[in-house]
Design an enzyme around this catalytic site. Structure first.
Site, PDB file in Angstrom:
ATOM      1  CG  HIS A  11      -0.305  -0.097   2.519  1.00  0.00           C
ATOM      2  ND1 HIS A  11       0.148   0.986   3.219  1.00  0.00           N
ATOM      3  CD2 HIS A  11       0.002  -1.170   3.271  1.00  0.00           C
ATOM      4  CE1 HIS A  11       0.682   0.578   4.345  1.00  0.00           C
ATOM      5  NE2 HIS A  11       0.630  -0.721   4.422  1.00  0.00           N
ATOM      6  CG  HIS A 128       9.893   0.894   7.860  1.00  0.00           C
ATOM      7  ND1 HIS A 128       9.214   1.886   7.210  1.00  0.00           N
ATOM      8  CD2 HIS A 128       9.077  -0.191   7.848  1.00  0.00           C
ATOM      9  CE1 HIS A 128       8.032   1.418   6.804  1.00  0.00           C
ATOM     10  NE2 HIS A 128       7.933   0.162   7.171  1.00  0.00           N
ATOM     11  NE  ARG A 493      -3.501  14.341  14.113  1.00  0.00           N
ATOM     12  CZ  ARG A 493      -3.714  14.749  12.865  1.00  0.00           C
ATOM     13  NH1 ARG A 493      -2.706  15.090  12.100  1.00  0.00           N
ATOM     14  NH2 ARG A 493      -4.936  14.800  12.376  1.00  0.00           N
ATOM     15  CG  ASN A 523      -2.645  22.391   8.017  1.00  0.00           C
ATOM     16  OD1 ASN A 523      -3.283  21.985   7.044  1.00  0.00           O
ATOM     17  ND2 ASN A 523      -1.330  22.303   8.105  1.00  0.00           N
TER      18      ASN A 523
END
Lengths: 569, 77
Positions: A11, A128, A493, A523
């Site tokens: 994905h 990663h 956040r 935002n």
């Protein structure tokens, strides 16, 4: 030297290009094809990367893929055999894909790119780790990679030093924090690999009444390791199901039907599941600190996007600094494998620190003007100062702004280049944006962008958070002032904005502060529900036209809608 | 209508007809493989390859160090 990194076929397909150790461009394929989370080969993202580097594929020195397909195939076959005959559906779904193209990955990639060049195959979790550590500001750091699954690995623990990455320990499939969270997402009736955010947003509405049930699903050890009790899960033998009926019996109810009403029970499940996830992650982080005693931490993998857990790591473990790269999921694997080749395989020094996420395509005013003319759209052209002043005025007037500027962000968050902006002081703004544009669940919060030097006055944070990957508390005395960005549990956040990284966006927020006294704007990503974030001026205009966005700012051009929602010409 | 365009239409129709047939055929072949051949290998489960057993002091697995040789990584395994 040019290195292209590619991630795809699971994905969030993406490509990134590194020139002499510096990231030139990176983008997700979904932005170009408009297919959200597409797993297809990132043909258009590669094309964009090559254009950004001014090179052809033949001028690229190394092409790197982010994982080793044969090792992944080994995991799939082993799982099929271990779970025979329950694994029938999984086998029937997976095999045609693997036999047709994925086992011949070298050929597939060469064909897609139109080259005979050799391909380098990285390792999913090394990619990663590299995507976080090698572009971080740290010379030494502990590294944790946490995701659903790569080849076999789901979790690693190690450290980085200079150009070296040492991942020493791992947990393997099917034991995975990412899949544990995906199971929770599926149980709550949301889409796996897409709606994990929703669980995180829903959690603050509930109470930790079911943590004991989640504790039955996982065995934890003091050394940070864990194992899932697979009696409750189905992901190890099913391509479609994450959980089985035993999981449902444990929770006391069948899984929620998608789009059905969310009840207190579901809030409590989300809250308890999030708590359990945090417990797993904090346990891992503490054990890693005990082992390496380095105050810096890099996190990568999709679980690194759990911004609530990230914040708790900073608050509740001895780590002093945390770096999570903005495309922490599989998209970031493209960037990671390219840097892994440059630093670790070619032993070249580190020359790049990632301080912002603006690595996607940009459109100059000339290109925007060309689009507007060709589409017969009349827009006002403003100077930079006028643009900032006019936009800030409209935000203060509670207009919803589509803000399209500069290079598109790499990663799932809109960070001031492809953003919808609004007034954080209006208590109804969340409902207004939801009704006009996002059409998303009411429980999901909207995020604040705040000037970096002002962040400590409004949030329980005095550090950089440029990628919206930390969720501190909004200061008690500011919560009533900022109702549109204060979530149910008093958190936000946060994205911190600096002049150095995004001068235009910084000036806009500064201008809004001059008008209102508040250096914060709402935002949220510039898209409508179910679509990827906009990429081109045309995408932006289409989104503006079909949604209830009041104002579109395309480069130096501004378009308004009248009270009837018609574009003012 | 030219011969070339007729041929193209014929190929298109041929593909459209045989594609679903091929899909069904694939499922049948894979099902035979799954139920007839794979059972001979399924005793692998007794080795607990998915580490289903709970208990024990630690669940960490030591990772092998990566060989940092460019040539080595030209292979997909």
């Amino acid at each position: 030297m040019l290195i292209i990194g590619i991630s795809c076929f699971y994905h969030d397909a993406a490509a990134a290009i590194v020139k002499d150790g510096v990231l030139i461009a990176a983008a997700e394929e979904e932005r170009f094809t408009r297919k959200k989370h597409t797993a297809d080969f990132p043909t258009l993202a590669v094309k964009y990367c090559l254009e950004a580097a001014g090179a052809t594929i033949e001028e690229v020195d190394h092409i790197a893929f982010y994982e080793k397909p044969f090792v992944k195939f080994d995991r799939i076959l082993t799982t099929v055999l271990a779970e025979w005959p329950l694994s029938y559906n999984s086998f029937i779904r997976a095999m045609p894909l693997w036999l047709k193209s994925r086992l011949w990955m070298k050929k597939t990639i060469r064909k897609e790119l139109g080259t005979e060049k050799d391909i380098i195959f990285g390792d999913h979790h090394l990619a990663h780790a590299a995507s976080a550590f090698l572009v971080s500001p740290f010379d030494r750091a502990v590294i944790l990679t946490l995701d659903g699954v790569g080849e076999w690995t789901t979790t690693t623990r190690g450290y980085g030093e200079g150009i070296d990455i040492h991942l020493e320990d791992e947990i393997q499939f099917p034991h995975s924090i990412g899949l544990f969270y995906s199971a929770l997402t599926a149980y709550l009736g949301f889409e796996v690999n897409d709606a994990e955010w929703k669980v995180m947003g829903l959690a603050p509405y509930g109470k930790p009444t079911m943590v004991d049930k989640f504790e039955k699903l996982v065995q934890l050890r003091d050394d940070g390791s864990f194992r899932l009790d697979l009696q409750y899960f189905a992901h190890h033998h099913s391509a479609k199901q994450m959980i089985n009926s035993r999981y449902e019996r444990l929770m006391g109810r069948p899984r929620r039907v998608p789009e059905s009403e969310l009840e207190t029970f579901h809030h409590d499940v989300a809250h308890s599941g999030q708590k359990m996830t945090e417990k797993l992650i904090l346990n891992l982080a503490r054990s890693a600190y005990e082992k390496y005693r380095i105050p810096n931490l890099c996190i990568a993998g999709g679980v690194g996007l759990n911004s609530v857990a990230n914040w708790k790591i900073l608050k509740e473990t001895p780590f002093e600094k945390l770096f999570v790269q903005p495309a922490a999921g599989d998209d970031g694997g493209a960037l990671g494998v390219a840097f892994w080749v440059w630093n670790c395989l070619l032993h070249q020094p580190r020359r790049f620190t990632m301080t912002n996420a603006y690595f996607g395509p940009a459109y100059e005013n000339g290109q925007i003007s060309g689009f507007l003319k060709s589409a017969g759209i009349r827009a006002r052209e403003l100077s930079r100062e006028e643009l900032v002043a006019e936009t800030a005025k409209r935000i203060r007037a509670d207009r919803v702004i589509g803000w399209f500027q500069g290079r598109m962000e790499f990663g799932p968050r809109a960070l001031g280049s492809r953003s919808i902006l609004a007034n954080p002081m209006n208590p109804n703004m969340k409902d207004i944006i939801n009704a006009k544009v996002k059409f998303r669940e009411r429980f999901r919060p909207f995020a604040p962008s705040v000037l970096r030097e002002e962040v400590s006055h409004y949030f329980d944070l005095d550090d950089d958070s440029p990628y919206m990957l930390l969720v501190p508390k909004v200061k008690n005395e500011k919560r009533d002032l900022l109702p549109a960005i204060t979530h149910e549990d008093g958190t936000g956040r946060v994205q911190t904005v600096t002049k150095a990284d995004n001068p235009l966006y910084y000036d806009l927020i500064r201008e809004f502060q001059k008008l209102t006294g508040v250096p914060v704007v709402v935002n949220t990503s510039f898209n409508v529900r179910g679509e990827p974030i906009v990429c081109t001026p045309e995408d932006a205009y289409n989104c503006f036209k079909k949604s209830g966005i009041d104002v579109l700012v395309l480069g130096n051009y501004i378009l308004d809608k009248d009270a009837n929602g018609e574009v003012v010409q | 209508m030219s011969m070339a365009s007729m041929w193209k239409r014929f190929v298109k129709g041929w593909k459209a007809f045989w594609h679903p047939v091929g899909k069904v055929q694939t499922i049948i072949l894979l099902s035979v493989l799954f139920f007839v051949i794979l059972p001979f290998f399924s005793p692998i489960r007794f080795k607990d390859p998915l580490r289903k057993r709970l208990g024990g002091p630690s669940f960490w697995i030591k990772r092998k160090p990566v060989v940092l040789d460019l040539e080595r990584h030209h292979f997909p395994f």
